[in-house]
Write an enzyme that holds these catalytic residues in place. Sequence first.
Site, PDB file in Angstrom:
ATOM      1  N   ASP A  13       0.811  -1.234   0.000  1.00 20.36           N
ATOM      2  CA  ASP A  13       0.000   0.000   0.000  1.00 20.36           C
ATOM      3  C   ASP A  13       0.836   1.272   0.000  1.00 20.36           C
ATOM      4  OD1 ASP A  13      -2.220  -1.675   0.123  1.00 20.36           O
ATOM      5  OD2 ASP A  13      -2.264  -1.617   2.311  1.00 20.36           O
ATOM      6  N   LYS A  16       1.911   2.103  -5.061  1.00 22.57           N
ATOM      7  CA  LYS A  16       2.463   1.512  -6.300  1.00 22.57           C
ATOM      8  C   LYS A  16       1.556   1.820  -7.492  1.00 22.57           C
ATOM      9  CE  LYS A  16       2.360  -2.507  -4.258  1.00 22.57           C
ATOM     10  NZ  LYS A  16       2.058  -2.117  -2.879  1.00 22.57           N
ATOM     11  N   LYS A  18      -0.503   4.285  -8.060  1.00 22.50           N
ATOM     12  CA  LYS A  18      -0.373   5.674  -8.512  1.00 22.50           C
ATOM     13  C   LYS A  18       0.904   5.867  -9.327  1.00 22.50           C
ATOM     14  CE  LYS A  18       0.865  10.224  -7.558  1.00 22.50           C
ATOM     15  NZ  LYS A  18       0.728  11.523  -6.950  1.00 22.50           N
ATOM     16  N   GLY A  40      -4.620  -4.249  -3.825  1.00 20.96           N
ATOM     17  CA  GLY A  40      -5.600  -3.210  -4.153  1.00 20.96           C
ATOM     18  C   GLY A  40      -4.792  -1.989  -4.526  1.00 20.96           C
ATOM     19  N   HIS A  41      -4.783  -1.643  -5.809  1.00 21.97           N
ATOM     20  CA  HIS A  41      -3.952  -0.540  -6.279  1.00 21.97           C
ATOM     21  C   HIS A  41      -4.853   0.600  -6.744  1.00 21.97           C
ATOM     22  CE1 HIS A  41      -0.338  -3.442  -7.090  1.00 21.97           C
ATOM     23  NE2 HIS A  41      -0.750  -3.432  -5.836  1.00 21.97           N
ATOM     24  N   GLN A 230       1.985  -6.137  -3.142  1.00 23.19           N
ATOM     25  CA  GLN A 230       2.447  -6.259  -1.755  1.00 23.19           C
ATOM     26  C   GLN A 230       3.753  -5.464  -1.574  1.00 23.19           C
ATOM     27  OE1 GLN A 230       1.361  -9.569  -3.354  1.00 23.19           O
ATOM     28  NE2 GLN A 230      -0.521  -8.548  -2.822  1.00 23.19           N
ATOM     29  N   GLY A 308     -10.769  -3.012   3.271  1.00 22.75           N
ATOM     30  CA  GLY A 308     -11.323  -1.893   4.037  1.00 22.75           C
ATOM     31  C   GLY A 308     -10.835  -1.857   5.483  1.00 22.75           C
ATOM     32  N   ARG A 309      -9.938  -2.782   5.849  1.00 25.31           N
ATOM     33  CA  ARG A 309      -9.458  -2.805   7.239  1.00 25.31           C
ATOM     34  C   ARG A 309      -8.623  -1.562   7.538  1.00 25.31           C
ATOM     35  NH1 ARG A 309      -6.362  -8.443   7.507  1.00 25.31           N
ATOM     36  NH2 ARG A 309      -5.839  -7.790   5.397  1.00 25.31           N
ATOM     37  N   PRO A 310      -8.700  -1.032   8.787  1.00 21.69           N
ATOM     38  CA  PRO A 310      -7.819   0.098   9.115  1.00 21.69           C
ATOM     39  C   PRO A 310      -6.362  -0.341   9.051  1.00 21.69           C
ATOM     40  CG  PRO A 310      -9.149  -0.565  11.019  1.00 21.69           C
ATOM     41  CD  PRO A 310      -9.582  -1.419   9.882  1.00 21.69           C
ATOM     42  N   ASP A 339       2.514  14.658   1.714  1.00 24.75           N
ATOM     43  CA  ASP A 339       1.509  15.642   2.161  1.00 24.75           C
ATOM     44  C   ASP A 339       0.858  15.251   3.487  1.00 24.75           C
ATOM     45  OD1 ASP A 339       0.556  13.583   0.219  1.00 24.75           O
ATOM     46  OD2 ASP A 339      -1.412  14.293   0.887  1.00 24.75           O
ATOM     47  N   SER A 420       5.600  12.081  -4.331  1.00 20.58           N
ATOM     48  CA  SER A 420       4.161  12.156  -4.507  1.00 20.58           C
ATOM     49  C   SER A 420       3.593  12.963  -3.351  1.00 20.58           C
ATOM     50  CB  SER A 420       3.583  10.744  -4.530  1.00 20.58           C
ATOM     51  OG  SER A 420       2.186  10.800  -4.556  1.00 20.58           O
TER      52      SER A 420
HETATM   53  P1  GDP Z   1      -0.754   0.339  -3.521  1.00 19.42           P
HETATM   54  O1  GDP Z   1      -1.353  -0.929  -3.039  1.00 19.42           O
HETATM   55  O2  GDP Z   1       0.718   0.416  -3.249  1.00 19.42           O
HETATM   56  O3  GDP Z   1      -1.070   0.663  -4.955  1.00 19.42           O
HETATM   57  O4  GDP Z   1      -1.412   1.494  -2.644  1.00 19.42           O
HETATM   58  P2  GDP Z   1      -2.980   1.641  -2.266  1.00 19.42           P
HETATM   59  O5  GDP Z   1      -3.702   2.123  -3.467  1.00 19.42           O
HETATM   60  O6  GDP Z   1      -3.470   0.423  -1.589  1.00 19.42           O
HETATM   61  O7  GDP Z   1      -2.895   2.729  -1.145  1.00 19.42           O
HETATM   62  C1  GDP Z   1      -2.330   3.984  -1.367  1.00 19.42           C
HETATM   63  C2  GDP Z   1      -3.402   5.050  -1.036  1.00 19.42           C
HETATM   64  O8  GDP Z   1      -2.773   6.307  -0.942  1.00 19.42           O
HETATM   65  C3  GDP Z   1      -4.440   5.205  -2.125  1.00 19.42           C
HETATM   66  O9  GDP Z   1      -5.639   5.605  -1.528  1.00 19.42           O
HETATM   67  C4  GDP Z   1      -3.872   6.328  -2.996  1.00 19.42           C
HETATM   68  O10 GDP Z   1      -4.885   7.034  -3.712  1.00 19.42           O
HETATM   69  C5  GDP Z   1      -3.253   7.194  -1.949  1.00 19.42           C
HETATM   70  N1  GDP Z   1      -2.057   7.958  -2.365  1.00 19.42           N
HETATM   71  C6  GDP Z   1      -1.045   7.595  -3.191  1.00 19.42           C
HETATM   72  N2  GDP Z   1      -0.087   8.547  -3.210  1.00 19.42           N
HETATM   73  C7  GDP Z   1      -0.515   9.527  -2.374  1.00 19.42           C
HETATM   74  C8  GDP Z   1       0.053  10.762  -1.939  1.00 19.42           C
HETATM   75  O11 GDP Z   1       1.151  11.158  -2.318  1.00 19.42           O
HETATM   76  N3  GDP Z   1      -0.676  11.487  -1.035  1.00 19.42           N
HETATM   77  C9  GDP Z   1      -1.889  11.072  -0.577  1.00 19.42           C
HETATM   78  N4  GDP Z   1      -2.518  11.849   0.305  1.00 19.42           N
HETATM   79  N5  GDP Z   1      -2.455   9.917  -0.961  1.00 19.42           N
HETATM   80  C10 GDP Z   1      -1.763   9.163  -1.834  1.00 19.42           C
HETATM   81  P1  IMO Z   2      -0.919  -4.207  -2.222  1.00 24.99           P
HETATM   82  O1  IMO Z   2      -0.456  -4.771  -3.533  1.00 24.99           O
HETATM   83  C1  IMO Z   2      -0.977  -4.591   2.119  1.00 24.99           C
HETATM   84  C2  IMO Z   2      -1.084  -8.648   3.730  1.00 24.99           C
HETATM   85  C3  IMO Z   2      -2.344  -9.083   4.449  1.00 24.99           C
HETATM   86  C4  IMO Z   2      -1.749 -10.049   5.456  1.00 24.99           C
HETATM   87  C5  IMO Z   2      -0.640 -10.732   4.670  1.00 24.99           C
HETATM   88  C6  IMO Z   2      -1.024 -12.073   4.072  1.00 24.99           C
HETATM   89  O2  IMO Z   2      -2.209  -3.486  -2.300  1.00 24.99           O
HETATM   90  O3  IMO Z   2       0.166  -3.422  -1.569  1.00 24.99           O
HETATM   91  P2  IMO Z   2      -2.535 -12.761   1.997  1.00 24.99           P
HETATM   92  O4  IMO Z   2      -3.991 -12.514   1.712  1.00 24.99           O
HETATM   93  O5  IMO Z   2      -1.622 -12.230   0.956  1.00 24.99           O
HETATM   94  O6  IMO Z   2      -2.245 -14.192   2.315  1.00 24.99           O
HETATM   95  O7  IMO Z   2      -2.251 -11.950   3.361  1.00 24.99           O
HETATM   96  O8  IMO Z   2      -0.301  -9.827   3.624  1.00 24.99           O
HETATM   97  N1  IMO Z   2      -1.284  -8.146   2.358  1.00 24.99           N
HETATM   98  C7  IMO Z   2      -1.208  -6.858   2.021  1.00 24.99           C
HETATM   99  N2  IMO Z   2      -1.019  -5.759   2.775  1.00 24.99           N
HETATM  100  N3  IMO Z   2      -1.080  -4.474   0.784  1.00 24.99           N
HETATM  101  C8  IMO Z   2      -1.242  -5.574   0.008  1.00 24.99           C
HETATM  102  O9  IMO Z   2      -1.229  -5.516  -1.341  1.00 24.99           O
HETATM  103  C9  IMO Z   2      -1.360  -6.834   0.616  1.00 24.99           C
HETATM  104  N4  IMO Z   2      -1.537  -8.075   0.162  1.00 24.99           N
HETATM  105  C10 IMO Z   2      -1.478  -8.881   1.231  1.00 24.99           C
HETATM  106  O10 IMO Z   2      -2.977  -7.987   5.064  1.00 24.99           O
HETATM  107  O11 IMO Z   2      -1.147  -9.329   6.501  1.00 24.99           O
HETATM  108 MG    MG Z   3      -2.910  -1.626  -1.827  1.00 19.98          MG
END
Ligand code: GDP
Ligand code: IMO
Ligand code: MG
Length: 440
Positions: A13, A16, A18, A40-41, A230, A308-310, A339, A420
């Site tokens: 998270d 990636k 973006k 979840g990207h 991941q 949706g987990r915190p 930011d 970013s």
């Molecule tokens: P990924 O799994 O690595 O693609 O990341 P996620 O999409 O799961 O989580 C990143 C979150 O941060 C998303 O809600 C993006 O829209 C948001 N995001 C990415 N870059 C920035 C940034 O520079 N600032 C802010 N405020 N949000 C960002």
């Molecule tokens: P992106 O690509 C954050 C975490 C899960 C759990 C562990 C194992 O969006 O960055 P799994 O379902 O893979 O067997 O779960 O890995 N996890 C992630 N955490 N971002 C992810 O993907 C994740 N994919 C798996 O929360 O701790």
């Molecule tokens: Mg993600």
Amino acid sequence: MSSVVIVGAQWGDEGKGKVVDRYAARSQNVVRFQGGNNAGHTLVVGGETTVLHLMPSGVLNPGVRSVIGNGVVIDLEVLVREVRNCMERGLIDAARGTKTFAVSDRAHLILPYLSRLDRARESVAGAGKIGTTGRGIGPAYEDKVGRRGLRVCDLLDPQRFRDLARHRFEAVDRLLADLGGQTYTGDEIEALIDHQLELAEVIRPFICDTSKLLFEARSSGENILFEGAQGTLLDVDLGTYPYVTSSNCIAGAVCTGAGVGPTQIDGVVGICKAYTTRVGEGPFPTELHDSLGEELRAKGGEFGATTGRPRRCGWLDLVALRASVRANGLTGLALTKMDVLDGLDELKVCTAYRHHGETLHAPPARSDVMAELEPVYESVDGWGSQTVRGHNSFDQMPQAAQRYVRRIEEFVGIPVCLLSVGPDREETMEISDPFLGGSA
Ligand code: GDP
Ligand code: IMO
Ligand code: MG
């Protein structure tokens, strides 16, 4: 022609999606090579948000081919939902087939019994649970390595697929019964197999040998962007085992997950948040359990894009980041969510760990030891009421923000190539271009 790998440098998270969307404009191909719909990207373009779980994050860029490599584990239901959506938006086209989207004939499938098994195991694991996404990722990779998995190519021979799938459904049913989970009736099994075969028809025009396709693309001078899912600390070998995912998520996984040799990779960019987050269980030395952790969660919108987990939040862990630089051979860092640190007068970065009187300079192998670590912090000036948003160049950023970036570069030994400062594609400052191996 240039091939660049994007990987998460922390616990996932990092942003990636973006960064891949941003870089995709200069690549003809964007390739997922591991993981599945545990990912979840998030992409934000012109205020519109798209969350992708399997489709590579370059798909919104016209003319970019999306590729799902052999190392990805595919839940067909999820893939077909994303494929249909992309077709409706004119982003991929069945008539043009693998020119617009390609999925490896060797990728493994996550049939419904595998996600059910994942959830059943977690529900009886008690304190030993991993906190998985419940998407069947672990069981799918177990089946792959156990040489009993079903693959995309198996879908092309319906009778054979039916026999293999029925056999696996029945075997997993026995495991589900042992775990006290919900089992399948014979009719349910047949209906689910029929459904998989229907879904297969949607992706049929896109199925091919993607290793060959990528070799030919590179040979004809095309650029390739590889999109990791991941993050390094979730890597099954180098992460905080057993609190990891079941695939290799480091840059080296491109070779096995896309069928591309190591000599074909020109740059590796690690995506890193300006702080740290983690979802699920497992050690997290710099985690903040106080109101500041909550503030980062609220300001950063830190809730999982898949479940949706915190997300748990904490300070930037430079020791872990330096280990990521090493394990991936990173050539540059993309620092995201700067930011979110606006408004803070003081920031902290972890520069070492203490354990029973000993100082550690790298993450330990054992997660129980990692859970006992005390972070050694260095205090860094924040930029208080100033903001990092709305600047066009690094030099215009608040001085303290520039110093924060320089301190990170100095500690981990590689340059920051992208900053970013907001979720939108445009809220990005490029310092150097990984496709050129030099200046932007
Ligand atoms: P990924 O799994 O690595 O693609 O990341 P996620 O999409 O799961 O989580 C990143 C979150 O941060 C998303 O809600 C993006 O829209 C948001 N995001 C990415 N870059 C920035 C940034 O520079 N600032 C802010 N405020 N949000 C960002
Ligand atoms: P992106 O690509 C954050 C975490 C899960 C759990 C562990 C194992 O969006 O960055 P799994 O379902 O893979 O067997 O779960 O890995 N996890 C992630 N955490 N971002 C992810 O993907 C994740 N994919 C798996 O929360 O701790
Ligand atoms: Mg993600």
